[in-house]
Design a protein around this motif. Structure first.
Motif, PDB file in Angstrom:
ATOM      1  N   LEU A   7     -22.025  21.541  50.905  1.00 26.52           N
ATOM      2  CA  LEU A   7     -21.680  20.169  50.550  1.00 26.52           C
ATOM      3  C   LEU A   7     -21.293  19.423  51.811  1.00 26.52           C
ATOM      4  O   LEU A   7     -20.250  19.685  52.412  1.00 26.52           O
ATOM      5  N   VAL A  30     -26.288  19.355  50.091  1.00 20.18           N
ATOM      6  CA  VAL A  30     -26.088  18.223  49.189  1.00 20.18           C
ATOM      7  C   VAL A  30     -25.209  17.198  49.897  1.00 20.18           C
ATOM      8  O   VAL A  30     -24.107  17.519  50.338  1.00 20.18           O
ATOM      9  N   GLU A  31     -25.713  15.986  50.007  1.00 20.42           N
ATOM     10  CA  GLU A  31     -25.009  14.922  50.719  1.00 20.42           C
ATOM     11  C   GLU A  31     -24.817  13.722  49.801  1.00 20.42           C
ATOM     12  O   GLU A  31     -25.764  13.271  49.141  1.00 20.42           O
ATOM     13  N   GLN A  32     -23.595  13.204  49.772  1.00 22.19           N
ATOM     14  CA  GLN A  32     -23.297  12.075  48.892  1.00 22.19           C
ATOM     15  C   GLN A  32     -23.856  10.758  49.432  1.00 22.19           C
ATOM     16  O   GLN A  32     -24.205   9.861  48.669  1.00 22.19           O
ATOM     17  N   THR A  79     -24.243  13.522  43.859  1.00 27.62           N
ATOM     18  CA  THR A  79     -22.835  13.743  43.546  1.00 27.62           C
ATOM     19  C   THR A  79     -22.690  14.947  42.631  1.00 27.62           C
ATOM     20  O   THR A  79     -23.346  15.015  41.584  1.00 27.62           O
ATOM     21  N   VAL A  80     -21.832  15.890  43.030  1.00 29.13           N
ATOM     22  CA  VAL A  80     -21.592  17.079  42.208  1.00 29.13           C
ATOM     23  C   VAL A  80     -20.756  16.688  40.995  1.00 29.13           C
ATOM     24  O   VAL A  80     -19.732  16.019  41.118  1.00 29.13           O
ATOM     25  N   VAL A  91     -24.121  24.830  40.239  1.00 27.38           N
ATOM     26  CA  VAL A  91     -23.676  23.461  40.515  1.00 27.38           C
ATOM     27  C   VAL A  91     -24.636  22.487  39.850  1.00 27.38           C
ATOM     28  O   VAL A  91     -25.864  22.590  40.018  1.00 27.38           O
ATOM     29  N   MET A  93     -25.573  18.416  39.548  1.00 28.54           N
ATOM     30  CA  MET A  93     -25.343  17.171  40.296  1.00 28.54           C
ATOM     31  C   MET A  93     -26.253  16.061  39.792  1.00 28.54           C
ATOM     32  O   MET A  93     -27.292  16.330  39.172  1.00 28.54           O
ATOM     33  N   VAL A 174     -20.819  29.055  48.647  1.00 26.60           N
ATOM     34  CA  VAL A 174     -20.782  27.609  48.871  1.00 26.60           C
ATOM     35  C   VAL A 174     -19.914  27.306  50.088  1.00 26.60           C
ATOM     36  O   VAL A 174     -18.858  27.909  50.276  1.00 26.60           O
ATOM     37  N   ILE A 176     -17.941  24.109  51.830  1.00 27.02           N
ATOM     38  CA  ILE A 176     -17.473  22.725  51.760  1.00 27.02           C
ATOM     39  C   ILE A 176     -17.352  22.205  53.189  1.00 27.02           C
ATOM     40  O   ILE A 176     -16.541  22.687  53.977  1.00 27.02           O
ATOM     41  N   SER A 178     -17.216  18.617  53.939  1.00 21.34           N
ATOM     42  CA  SER A 178     -17.225  17.217  53.496  1.00 21.34           C
ATOM     43  C   SER A 178     -16.688  16.225  54.521  1.00 21.34           C
ATOM     44  O   SER A 178     -16.631  15.027  54.255  1.00 21.34           O
ATOM     45  N   VAL A 342     -13.135  17.091  45.151  1.00 24.24           N
ATOM     46  CA  VAL A 342     -13.786  18.329  45.590  1.00 24.24           C
ATOM     47  C   VAL A 342     -12.855  19.515  45.372  1.00 24.24           C
ATOM     48  O   VAL A 342     -13.271  20.587  44.912  1.00 24.24           O
TER      49      VAL A 342
END
Length: 407
Positions: A7, A30-32, A79-80, A91, A93, A174, A176, A178, A342
């Motif tokens: 993430l 995964v990128e917001q 977005t998760v 996950v 999203m 996973v 994180i 972020s 998160v």
């Protein structure tokens, strides 16, 4: 071979992804945001007649390598929504469309030309090329039907099956990554940020210097104020942000190199040594006439002369007033927006300042030993340190995420 989910597509996430992929694993980033790169894309190279070791060019090269790696898949504007940890980590999203598959993208730019809303923008930094979609301007998100970008792409890299797609990913572990947000300089009201045009943040100074040689039209007097939003219990950030000294000194070096007549003063509590070249850099700046003043201005006002007046109290409690043409605020790092969400999703604890402690630092910090954290979401750190930490955590993840009997 394992599958990993990361993430965040900043330098920590992309470095770890590349390392994991090189070890033969598949990686889903995964990128917001609608683009990859995080804060790195906002920084400028700080080389003068020699490299300043800021890490920006190395980081951009790493982003480029990750973007093109055949075992790395990147999903932006996602977005998760839900996490399930029974067996593999599952996950769910939501991804905004249109979406670009960078494993297929050939960087032809035809999607940009075809978009009737002009909502696709090419982003080029060094060798890195990508395309960001402004979904708020896209016709799909205004209730209209449009597939112009999909039809224009000769490589089949653009998809737009409705405005939003629901995606599911299963992973063995996973990460994180972020990232962080910069301290909002407007919270330090006395420094005049937002009121005076010539008060800007270090990041804004970098943005200017990425396209021109100076902050103004010619030689001027520039003041750097350190520890803005760092080491400050009044704003809840009573910690060192680690990078502010290094970027202030490197920006000062650029300004002095490009405009030797400019007068530059750095106001500080104390200067943190950020690498083994620090002493020679500071001595070199002093020899070029950069002033280091151990005191912190407590107010910035507009002087009758039109310049900015800094009211300063030194270490002995004596107060003075000085004038400068421009003030650069060295703002610190804070946990990224959405860090609390998160933490709730993945069962992460947070330290008193809102950062995620690492599993190595605190035993049992997560509810699942297959969830890792890395980069500036863990603590403030530089680009080189973020990349080094990411390589280290990738090795940890390969041990934790080896396939087993998990479903």
């Amino acid at each position: 071979m394992s599958k990993y989910l990361i993430l965040g597509s900043g330098i920590s996430g992309c470095t770890a992804a590349y390392q994991l992929a090189e070890l033969g694993n598949t990686v889903e980033i995964v990128e917001q945001q609608p683009r990859i790169g995080g804060k790195v894309l906002e920084y400028c190279c700080k080389a003068t007649d020699e490299c300043s070791r800021c890490g920006v060019c190395v980081a951009v090269s790493q982003l480029h390598q990750t973007l093109g790696h055949p075992r790395v898949r990147i999903t932006t504007a996602a977005t998760v929504k839900q996490i399930k940890k029974a067996g593999k980590i599952a996950v769910r999203m939501d991804r905004l469309n249109p979406s670009i598959d960078y494993q297929k993208c050939i960087h032809c730019g035809l999607c940009v030309q075809a978009c009737p809303a002009r909502c696709i923008t090419p982003i080029v930094k060094g060798e890195l090329t990508q395309y960001a979609v402004d979904h708020s301007s896209c016709l799909l998100h205004k209730g209209e039907s449009c597939s112009a970008c999909v039809q224009a792409c000769p490589a089949g890299a653009v998809s737009a099956d409705g405005a939003v797609s629901e995606l599911d990913v299963k992973a063995d572990a996973v990460l994180i990554a972020s990232g962080h947000r910069s301290f909002d300089a407007a919270r330090k009201i006395r420094y005049g940020y937002g009121r005076f045009d010539n008060v800007l943040t270090g990041e804004e100074a970098e943005a200017i210097l990425s396209s021109r040689r100076s902050l103004g039209d010619g030689p001027e007097s520039v003041a750097f104020i350190q520890c803005v939003g760092s080491r400050d219990p009044k704003v809840g950030d009573n910690y060192c942000s680690a990078v502010c000294c290094s970027y202030a000194l490197r920006l000062a070096k650029i300004l002095k190199h490009n405009s030797p007549e400019s007068e530059i003063t750095i106001y500080y509590i104390d200067i943190q040594n950020f690498d083994k070249t620090f002493t020679s850099l500071r001595e070199g700046l002093s020899a070029q006439g950069v002033h280091f003043v151990r005191s912190i201005p407590f107010r910035v006002e507009q002087a009758d002369s039109g310049k900015l007046q800094l009211l300063i109290e030194n270490m002995e409690g004596e107060q003075t007033a000085v004038e400068h043409d421009r003030v650069v605020l060295s703002v610190g790092m804070e946990p990224a927006d959405g860090a609390g969400q998160v933490a709730d999703l993945f069962g992460l604890k947070r330290d008193p300042f809102g950062f995620f402690p690492s599993r190595a630092a605190t035993s049992g910090v997560t509810a699942d030993e297959r969830v890792f954290v890395c980069g500036t979401c863990h603590e403030p750190m530089s680009i080189p340190d973020s990349m080094a930490a990411a390589r280290g955590v990738a090795q940890e993840m390969t041990r934790a995420g080896r396939p087993s009997d998990r479903a």
